[in-house]
Structures are given as structure tokens and as C-alpha cells.
Design a protein around this motif. Structure first.
Motif, PDB file in Angstrom:
ATOM      1  N   VAL B 216      13.120   5.098   7.486  1.00 43.22           N
ATOM      2  CA  VAL B 216      13.358   4.221   6.345  1.00 43.22           C
ATOM      3  C   VAL B 216      12.106   4.097   5.507  1.00 43.22           C
ATOM      4  CG1 VAL B 216      13.956   1.891   5.631  1.00 43.22           C
ATOM      5  CG2 VAL B 216      15.141   2.947   7.534  1.00 43.22           C
ATOM      6  N   ASN B 217      11.022   3.994   6.196  1.00 47.20           N
ATOM      7  CA  ASN B 217       9.774   3.887   5.468  1.00 47.20           C
ATOM      8  C   ASN B 217       9.516   5.099   4.630  1.00 47.20           C
ATOM      9  OD1 ASN B 217       8.921   1.441   6.119  1.00 47.20           O
ATOM     10  ND2 ASN B 217       7.887   2.062   7.986  1.00 47.20           N
ATOM     11  N   GLN B 218       9.813   6.177   5.249  1.00 44.79           N
ATOM     12  CA  GLN B 218       9.564   7.406   4.539  1.00 44.79           C
ATOM     13  C   GLN B 218      10.418   7.509   3.291  1.00 44.79           C
ATOM     14  OE1 GLN B 218       9.253  10.458   7.596  1.00 44.79           O
ATOM     15  NE2 GLN B 218       9.391  11.905   5.911  1.00 44.79           N
ATOM     16  N   LEU B 219      11.614   7.123   3.463  1.00 42.00           N
ATOM     17  CA  LEU B 219      12.519   7.235   2.338  1.00 42.00           C
ATOM     18  C   LEU B 219      12.298   6.126   1.329  1.00 42.00           C
ATOM     19  CD1 LEU B 219      15.768   7.926   4.315  1.00 42.00           C
ATOM     20  CD2 LEU B 219      14.580   9.561   2.866  1.00 42.00           C
ATOM     21  N   ARG B 305       5.105   4.300  12.043  1.00 42.50           N
ATOM     22  CA  ARG B 305       5.914   5.212  11.318  1.00 42.50           C
ATOM     23  C   ARG B 305       7.203   4.654  10.966  1.00 42.50           C
ATOM     24  NH1 ARG B 305       5.540  10.082  14.647  1.00 42.50           N
ATOM     25  NH2 ARG B 305       5.610   8.478  16.038  1.00 42.50           N
ATOM     26  N   SER B 306       7.700   4.157  11.946  1.00 36.76           N
ATOM     27  CA  SER B 306       9.045   3.730  11.689  1.00 36.76           C
ATOM     28  C   SER B 306       9.057   2.501  10.857  1.00 36.76           C
ATOM     29  CB  SER B 306       9.715   3.425  13.000  1.00 36.76           C
ATOM     30  OG  SER B 306       8.841   2.658  13.744  1.00 36.76           O
ATOM     31  N   PHE B 307       7.989   2.135  10.540  1.00 39.79           N
ATOM     32  CA  PHE B 307       7.970   0.930   9.809  1.00 39.79           C
ATOM     33  C   PHE B 307       8.655   1.147   8.521  1.00 39.79           C
ATOM     34  CE2 PHE B 307       6.003  -2.358   7.705  1.00 39.79           C
ATOM     35  CZ  PHE B 307       5.935  -3.244   8.698  1.00 39.79           C
ATOM     36  N   PRO B 308       9.706   0.673   8.423  1.00 41.86           N
ATOM     37  CA  PRO B 308      10.402   0.935   7.190  1.00 41.86           C
ATOM     38  C   PRO B 308       9.667   0.218   6.122  1.00 41.86           C
ATOM     39  CG  PRO B 308      11.603  -0.537   8.515  1.00 41.86           C
ATOM     40  CD  PRO B 308      10.423  -0.095   9.314  1.00 41.86           C
ATOM     41  N   PRO B 309       9.536   0.839   5.207  1.00 39.98           N
ATOM     42  CA  PRO B 309       8.678   0.299   4.180  1.00 39.98           C
ATOM     43  C   PRO B 309       9.029  -1.083   3.815  1.00 39.98           C
ATOM     44  CG  PRO B 309       9.724   2.276   3.521  1.00 39.98           C
ATOM     45  CD  PRO B 309      10.165   1.989   4.887  1.00 39.98           C
ATOM     46  N   ASN B 379       3.790   5.734   4.447  1.00 39.71           N
ATOM     47  CA  ASN B 379       4.929   4.988   4.099  1.00 39.71           C
ATOM     48  C   ASN B 379       4.763   4.535   2.747  1.00 39.71           C
ATOM     49  OD1 ASN B 379       6.059   5.080   6.332  1.00 39.71           O
ATOM     50  ND2 ASN B 379       4.786   3.584   7.114  1.00 39.71           N
ATOM     51  N   LYS B 380       5.150   5.196   1.980  1.00 34.94           N
ATOM     52  CA  LYS B 380       4.912   4.759   0.644  1.00 34.94           C
ATOM     53  C   LYS B 380       5.757   3.606   0.359  1.00 34.94           C
ATOM     54  CE  LYS B 380       7.976   8.229   0.530  1.00 34.94           C
ATOM     55  NZ  LYS B 380       8.843   8.766   0.051  1.00 34.94           N
ATOM     56  N   SER B 381       6.834   3.685   0.895  1.00 33.08           N
ATOM     57  CA  SER B 381       7.692   2.627   0.519  1.00 33.08           C
ATOM     58  C   SER B 381       7.177   1.335   0.972  1.00 33.08           C
ATOM     59  CB  SER B 381       9.015   2.829   1.139  1.00 33.08           C
ATOM     60  OG  SER B 381       8.803   3.202   2.412  1.00 33.08           O
ATOM     61  N   VAL B 382       6.584   1.365   1.956  1.00 39.79           N
ATOM     62  CA  VAL B 382       6.284   0.092   2.397  1.00 39.79           C
ATOM     63  C   VAL B 382       5.063  -0.382   1.872  1.00 39.79           C
ATOM     64  CG1 VAL B 382       5.669  -0.977   4.287  1.00 39.79           C
ATOM     65  CG2 VAL B 382       7.263   0.637   4.379  1.00 39.79           C
ATOM     66  N   GLY B 383       4.597  -0.408   1.344  1.00 37.95           N
ATOM     67  CA  GLY B 383       3.314  -0.854   0.923  1.00 37.95           C
ATOM     68  C   GLY B 383       2.589  -1.232   2.113  1.00 37.95           C
ATOM     69  N   HIS B 384       2.719  -0.478   3.070  1.00 41.80           N
ATOM     70  CA  HIS B 384       2.276  -0.994   4.285  1.00 41.80           C
ATOM     71  C   HIS B 384       1.017  -1.583   4.196  1.00 41.80           C
ATOM     72  CE1 HIS B 384       4.839   1.725   5.367  1.00 41.80           C
ATOM     73  NE2 HIS B 384       4.125   2.665   5.026  1.00 41.80           N
ATOM     74  N   ILE B 385       1.061  -2.552   4.708  1.00 33.43           N
ATOM     75  CA  ILE B 385      -0.195  -3.193   4.747  1.00 33.43           C
ATOM     76  C   ILE B 385      -0.810  -2.625   5.912  1.00 33.43           C
ATOM     77  CG2 ILE B 385      -1.251  -5.213   5.077  1.00 33.43           C
ATOM     78  CD1 ILE B 385       0.807  -6.369   3.769  1.00 33.43           C
ATOM     79  N   GLY B 386       0.012  -2.253   6.624  1.00 35.98           N
ATOM     80  CA  GLY B 386      -0.467  -1.791   7.884  1.00 35.98           C
ATOM     81  C   GLY B 386      -1.326  -0.629   7.721  1.00 35.98           C
ATOM     82  N   GLU B 387      -1.271  -0.013   6.677  1.00 35.35           N
ATOM     83  CA  GLU B 387      -2.055   1.170   6.730  1.00 35.35           C
ATOM     84  C   GLU B 387      -3.456   0.800   6.890  1.00 35.35           C
ATOM     85  OE1 GLU B 387      -0.413   4.030   4.987  1.00 35.35           O
ATOM     86  OE2 GLU B 387       0.333   2.960   3.694  1.00 35.35           O
ATOM     87  N   LEU B 388      -3.799   0.790   7.973  1.00 42.03           N
ATOM     88  CA  LEU B 388      -5.163   0.397   8.170  1.00 42.03           C
ATOM     89  C   LEU B 388      -5.935   1.640   7.959  1.00 42.03           C
ATOM     90  CD1 LEU B 388      -4.755  -1.585  11.257  1.00 42.03           C
ATOM     91  CD2 LEU B 388      -5.170  -2.357   8.993  1.00 42.03           C
TER      92      LEU B 388
END
Lengths: 150, 615
Positions: B216-219, B305-309, B379-388
Motif C-alpha cells: 500500500v505504501n508503495q502504491l 515497508r509495509s507501512f502503507p503510506p 514509501n512515497k506515499s506515506v510521507g513516512h516519517i519513519g524514514e529515518l
């Protein structure tokens, strides 16, 4: 039998509670649950209601003393109280609760306080009547009351 | 009841003996409800506490067939309980209320209730509630294909079509079926032809959920369609319908989290003070932990990864949250959020404070942070914050830099994902100064270790305060995240605590938190000094703060997505509200970070830190 007059009295007491609008169909639903295993079910529920709702009444009293009135809190408390009251079929009490909530929604402090006083009166009246009713019913015998025609 | 007889002929007497759990704080109503249910010949368990109910349900998922709950309860909102049950246990839940407002009823439905009854309840209404159980089983059977329940339902199902014996049954159910179907469909369930497929029932394990979230995140949450998700996930025997209904639930979850996130953010802000401490502590320790984390779990990565965005992030509602149990707030975890709104800092701080109850298990120690930050990064979609950002220097995250993606999914609705004892609190605190560990993803044990992570990104606050600390914090967070995530693994179902998705978040968050922390620290540190140092986090990408909320769980289960994190897709998980709450100092940078993260390509606001997701 000496019970007959008592039964008649009980029947008429019950009828008047309904006719005068103190109780509604929900009370009948409770009566339907009476059986051998739960011969005093209705009385148990009503007792529990009065015990538990006393706490709500107290909280409402307190909340109504605050200035300014916190309508949303009052509404919340009354919502709970209303739910409880409707479970035993306390018709007039429930009507006052509804009215109270209307006043809360419109922010009418005067209305709230007035309605609450009325509500407490109805609440107390019903309690007395039901106490008398149950007392008599116990004398007659639990199942008797259960067999009363609806 | 004749219907009962028909239905139960030959089978185990269903619906007689159907196990119902009744929850209502009002003793009068509870007594009445219990009695009515028993009169219907169900096997009834009553409790006046929602928390107790959840506990009972979690103890043994197969103990009950149906849950009936009041809406207004003091210890937990009925809707929250509803969500939890729906996500974790997938049991039908019926809501009860004295209030029949359309809005409330709608809310119940959207939260997944299969019915909404008004008090006082009549026995006739209760006599038919067994149909919800049957319906659900039927649905599951269709979806999964196998009959895992040897219930007479199957007989019923088959019989539904039959006219003879089940004629009555059919008729009786028909009306309700229509209504129910609507609800069901609403849940994204594609009602398959019941007899068509007998696939094994799909259990959304942590692993599976992680994949789902990653897909989901990926998409991108907006673009995530079941078909594509299915393709990305590439799991055998998973059908589009399974994914669709799961997605539906996920979306609801995210939505809810975003509401909660806001609240949490606020809370986080309050907790902020704790953060600074964290930063301090975390700095070195965190890093150290990371190394241990290096082994990082796949989980972490997966989680990220699976972090859906969007969804995941949304979950993180609790900004600080990951760990913040029940912290509503977006405010809490801001780690990841930086993107969203400058709140990130707030969130972090909140996170810190949150680590309520989370044991500061040295999650870090155990957790190999192999969070796939990389993944998160994208995860673009997610604005993950997580992207540490893979803080290289801090490199707490060995390898994966997964922190980067650590999208700390905030647990939105729930206060920090029920950091249950298992909670792996990412609390770096264990390592360092505990306070910091806010990032610690509080792992909720529910089974999903992941879910338990409530990453509390305490870091956020801290970051702001202490430059140096922030760095440390970030690490802390990261470390914690990793650990937490690890612990969390398990099923997605476990999100015990309020946020079913918590686990996800936790895991994800753990990693991200670190990065986030780091990032935060960086941001906070206007001077870039820290920033640079942590810059290495780059893998994290734009402040992938570990928004605890956004920690994407690769586990898939716990989405703990932080609403804010999802910004990327415009899905702000956390509620952008906290903007105001940003830490004043670095607010700017955080904000920048947040935006940067959102785009994932911008430089971080932090002093030129281009944490871009180098992951």
C-alpha cells in the motif's frame, strides 16, 4: 383464597402504574423474563437501577451546582441516566431525561435545573410505588406476579 | 425457537450456546442484557469494563462468537473497542446505545459494527443476532475458501439456498441480509459466491500484513487498489477479495488514527518535556543499540515497508506515538511527522512521554534494526516519517538504515498501542535516559509484537531542545524502534491495545524513530551540527522520523501509522494540526523536514540536511 384480594390489588396497582404513565412496555419485557430460575428478576433489576442511578443523580446534582454549567457534561451524565431508566421502563423519568437533554443542547440552564427537579420527583415517586408493588407481590408469591396478564 | 431448531439440527445446536460477550458499564443494563441473552439460550459472559473485555478476547480468540457492547463507556469508547475487536479478532460486534442518532449509528457502521441496537433492547432483537455470526463465517469462508469452523453454519449456508428446511431461515434472514450485506459490503468485502471457492481462511498475520502495508505504501494510499496490492504482495492463495476487505479495514483504521493523532499530538506536546531527556540519553546509547539492532529484524524492515503510506501513518495517530497508548495524538509522535507539520517535534516529545507503561525493554538490544528503512524510504506515499535517515554516524541501524523509513506509525486511536507489557518500548531509555525513548515503540504484546509497539517518539520534543540530544534521541528512537519492532512481530491481530494497527506502527516506528529522532535532532539543531552528523541517516530520507506513528510495520499488521506520516500522499496521518505545536525553535526545521519528507525529495528543512531518503 385470601390471596385473591391481594392479587386483585396487585393487578390494579400494576394497571394504574401503566395507565398513569409511570411505566411503559419495557417493564413488561422485564416481567417476561421472570421464571422459576429468576422469580424476582424484575425486583432485582429495579433495585439495581435505583442503587446505581443514585450515583448518577448525585453527579448530576453536583454538576448543576457548578457555574457556569457544563452542558456537555450534563448531557453525558443524563444520557447514561436515561439509558438506565429506559431499561426498567421508567416512562416519566425517561421523559424528563429527554427534556433535560434538550435543554442541555440549547444551553438553557434554567430549563435544565427545573427539569431536573421534576425528574427527581418522578424518580422518587416511582420508587415508592414500585416498592409498595413489590412488597405486595412478594406476599403473594413471585410467580403470581409473573402470571399477571399483560 | 423454531429457527434455532432448524438451524441446529444435526449440528452443534447453534445458535443455542452461541458465546456472547456483553459489555456495558451500566449495571442495570448489563444485568438486563445478560438475562435477555441467556433467555435466548446463548452462552453469556458479561463485563462492565471494556478493557476487561478486550483482555478476555485476546486471551483466547476462539472463546467468543459475538460481542455486544455499549457505546458510551467510561474506560474506553465503544467504537474503539469495536475497532479493536474487528481488527484483532475479526468477530462480529453489535453496538448498543440509548442514543439512536443517525450520526452515531453511521459511526458504528463505519467502524465496522455489524448491527446497532437501541436501548432498551428487546428480546426479539437479540434472538436474531446469531445471524451476524453466520454471515461472517460465510463471508470468511467465501474469502478464504476453507471452512475453518465446523459450525452448522455451513449447513445453513448451503441451506440458505434450499427452500425446504431452511425456508424459514432464509426468509427470516433475508431482510436482514440485505441490511447486513450493505454493511458488509461497506466493509469492502466482496461477497463471493459462497459455494464457489473454498479457500483456506486468510489470517492476516504480521508478516502478511506487513507485506500488505508495504504494498500500500508503495502504491500510495490513494492509489492502492486491491488488485495492485495483491500483485505487489505476491502471496499465493491470497485473493483480491481478501485484500479488498483488509484494505477497507485498514482505511478505516487510518482514518481513525488521524483523528486520534491530533489528539495525541497534543498530548505529545505535553509530554514533550520528557523528550529532551531522551535526546540526551539516546544519543549514544541509541546508536549503540542500533548496532545490536543491526541484525534487525526483518520485521522492522518489513514493517517499514509495509507501512502503507497513508494508512499506516494514519495509524500512528499517536504521533508520539507509537508507543503512546491511546495517546491521541498526533501531537505525540511527531517524529515522523515532521513532515506534516512541524509538529514532529512535538510528537516526538510526546512520544517520549508516552512511553507509558511501556517497559523500557531494551528493545533496542534485541532488535535488530534492520528495519528496512530503505523501504520506508520509498514509501512515497506515506510521507513516512519513519524514514529515518540511515543515520550513518549514528548508524544505529545497521544495515538497513531502515530507520529511515521508520515510519513510525502512530497509533492513532489508541493510546499508544496498548503498550502492553510486551511493549517493546523502543524506549531507548532503557539504554539511555529513558525519557528519550519515547520513540520506543511500545510493543503491544498482543500477540503482535509489533502492534505493541507504541513508538513513542519522545524524540520529537527532545530533538528540538537539545541539539546534541536530539541526535542521541534519534538514535534512541531508532534503536528502540528496531527493538520494538522486533518484539512486536506477530500478528497483526494482536494490536491489542486500542490501535489494532499499533503493532505495525511499532515496528515500523522503531526504526524510524531512530532516524526520526536523529533527524529531529538534526532539525532541531539548527546548527546543522547534529544534523550533519546524523545526516548519515540519509537513508532515512526526509526526516523519516520515526514518526512513531508512521512506523510501518513491515509486519504488516501493525500499522501504527501515523496519520501525519502519510502525508506523502496527502494523507497526513497525523493531523497537521499540530503545526502549532511544533517546537518553537526548530519548528521551522521540523516543518521543513516534514515537507521534505512529504516530498521525499526536498531537502530537509533542517539546515540543509538533505536527509533525503537516501535509502
Amino acid at each position: 383464597m385470601e390471596r385473591n384480594p391481594m392479587r386483585r390489588q396487585l393487578a390494579s396497582m400494576r394497571k394504574s402504574l401503566f395507565d398513569q404513565g409511570y411505566l411503559d412496555e419495557q417493564f413488561m419485557e422485564l416481567e417476561q423474563l421472570l421464571d422459576d430460575a429468576n422469580p424476582n428478576f424484575v425486583e432485582e433489576v429495579v433495585t439495581l437501577y435505583y442503587r446505581d442511578s443514585a450515583r448518577l443523580i448525585l453527579n448530576l446534582d453536583r454538576a448543576l451546582e457548578r457555574r457556569p454549567l457544563d452542558f456537555s457534561k450534563l448531557d453525558g451524565l443524563m444520557h447514561q441516566f436515561k439509558g438506565s431508566s429506559s431499561s426498567i421502563g421508567a416512562k416519566k423519568v425517561k421523559a424528563e431525561s429527554t427534556l433535560f437533554r434538550e435543554y442541555c443542547k440549547s444551553g438553557n440552564a434554567e430549563g435544565c435545573m427545573r427539569t431536573f427537579q421534576q425528574l427527581k420527583k418522578e424518580y422518587a415517586t416511582l420508587r415508592k410505588k414500585l416498592e409498595t408493588y413489590f412488597q405486595l407481590a412478594r406476599q403473594i408469591g413471585p410467580m403470581e406476579s409473573a402470571n399477571r396478564p399483560k | 425457537m423454531t429457527v434455532e431448531q432448524i438451524v441446529s439440527e444435526g449440528k452443534d445446536q447453534f445458535p443455542i450456546g452461541m458465546r456472547v460477550l456483553a459489555v456495558d458499564d451500566d449495571p442495570t443494563c448489563l444485568l438486563l442484557l445478560g438475562t435477555l441473552l441467556r433467555r435466548c439460550q446463548y452462552h453469556v459472559t458479561t463485563t462492565s469494563q471494556a478493557k476487561t473485555a478486550l483482555k478476555m478476547l485476546r486471551e483466547n480468540k476462539n472463546k467468543f462468537d459475538l460481542v455486544i457492547s455499549d457505546v458510551h463507556m467510561p474506560d474506553m469508547d465503544g467504537f474503539k473497542l469495536l475497532e479493536h475487536v474487528g481488527l484483532e479478532m475479526d468477530l462480529p460486534v453489535i453496538m448498543l446505545s440509548a442514543n439512536g442518532d443517525t450520526k452515531l449509528v453511521m459511526k458504528g457502521i463505519t467502524h465496522g459494527a455489524c448491527d446497532y441496537l437501541l436501548k432498551p433492547v428487546r428480546i426479539e432483537e437479540l434472538q436474531n443476532i446469531w445471524q451476524h455470526v453466520v454471515r461472517r463465517k460465510k463471508k470468511d469462508r467465501c474469502n478464504s475458501g476453507s471452512k475453518d469452523k465446523p459450525h452448522p453454519d455451513s449447513g445453513e449456508d448451503a441451506g440458505i439456498g434450499n427452500v425446504d428446511n431452511n425456508g424459514k431461515l432464509n426468509k427470516k434472514r433475508k431482510d436482514q441480509n440485505e441490511d447486513e450485506d450493505d454493511e458488509r459490503d461497506e466493509n469492502g468485502h466482496d461477497n463471493e459466491d459462497p459455494s464457489a471457492q473454498k479457500k483456506p481462511r486468510v489470517v492476516w498475520s504480521v508478516e502478511l500484513h506487513r507485506k500488505f502495508v508495504a504494498a500500500v505504501n508503495q502504491l500510495g494510499i490513494d492509489k492502492a487498489v486491491p488488485k495492485k496490492i495483491l500483485e505487489l504482495m505476491n502471496v499465493e492463495k491470497l485473493t483480491r477479495e481478501n485484500v479488498a476487505s483488509h484494505l477497507q479495514k485498514f482505511r478505516l483504521y487510518l482514518k481513525r488514527i488521524s483523528c486520534v493523532a491530533n489528539q495525541q499530538a497534543n498530548m505529545a506536546a505535553a509530554l514533550g518535556t520528557a523528550d529532551s531527556a531522551y535526546l540526551r540519553m539516546g544519543s549514544l546509547n541509541g546508536l549503540g543499540n542500533f548496532h545490536t539492532l543491526a541484525g534487525s529484524d526483518q520485521l522492522h524492515n518489513a514493517a517499514f515497508r509495509s507501512f502503507p503510506p497513508s494508512g499506516v501513518l494514519g495509524r500512528l495517530n499517536t504521533p508520539a506515538g507509537l508507543g503512546i497508548r491511546g495517546l491521541p495524538s498526533p501531537g505525540t509522535f511527531q517524529l515522523g511527522h515532521v513532515q506534516n507539520s512541524g509538529n514532529p517535534t512535538n510528537d516526538l516529545s510526546k512520544l517520549q512521554s508516552f512511553v507509558p507503561g511501556n517497559h523500557n525493554t531494551n528493545i533496542l538490544q534485541g532488535m535488530p534494526m534492520s528495519l528496512e528503512l530503505d523501504r520506508l524510504q520509498h514509501n512515497k506515499s506515506v510521507g513516512h516519517i519513519g524514514e529515518l535517515p540511515t543515520t550513518d554516524s549514528t548508524t544505529v541501524f545497521p544495515g538497513s538504515g531502515s530507520l529511515v523509513d521508520a515510519r513510525i506509525t502512530g497509533f492513532s486511536n489508541n493510546p499508544l498501542l496498548g503498550v502492553t507489557s510486551n511493549s517493546l518500548m523502543l524506549e531507548g531509555s532503557s539504554q539511555q535516559a529513558t525519557s528519550h525513548t519515547s520513540v520506543s515503540a511500545i510493543g503491544f504484546q498482543n500477540g503482535n509484537a509489533l502492534s505493541d509497539f507504541t513508538l513513542i517518539a519522545p524524540a520529537s520534543n527532545q530533538l528540538q531542545d537539545s541539539k546534541a540530544d536530539s541526535q542521541g534521541q534519534a538514535s534512541l528512537i531508532n534503536c528502540n524502534a528496531g527493538q520494538i519492532i522486533r518484539s512486536a512481530p506477530q500478528e497483526w491481530n494482536a494490536p491489542r491495545k486500542d490501535a489494532p494497527y499499533q503493532s505495525h506502527a511499532l515496528i515500523n516506528s522503531s526504526i524510524p524513530i531512530n532516524s526520526a529522532m536523529i533527524q529531529l535532532g538534526q532539525c532541531l539543531d539548527r546548527n546543522n551540527s547534529i544534523f550533519h552528523r546524523t545526516t548519515d541517516l540519509d537513508s532515512v530520507g526526509p526526516l523519516n522520523f520515526v514518526d512513531p506513528l508512521s512506523i510501518k510495520h513491515s509486519e504488516g499488521d501493525n500499522y501504527i501509522m501515523e496519520p501525519s506520516v502519510i502525508e506523502k500522499e496527502g494523507y497526513l496521518m497525523f493531523q497537521p494540526r499540530p503545526h502549532g505545536s511544533h517546537v518553537p525553535d526548530n519548528t521551522g526545521s521540523l516543518k521543513d523536514l516534514a515537507s521534505a519528507m512529504m516530498k521525499q525529495e526536498d531537502d530537509f528543512g533542517c539546515n540543509g540536511y538533505s536527509l533525503r531518503t537516501s535509502i
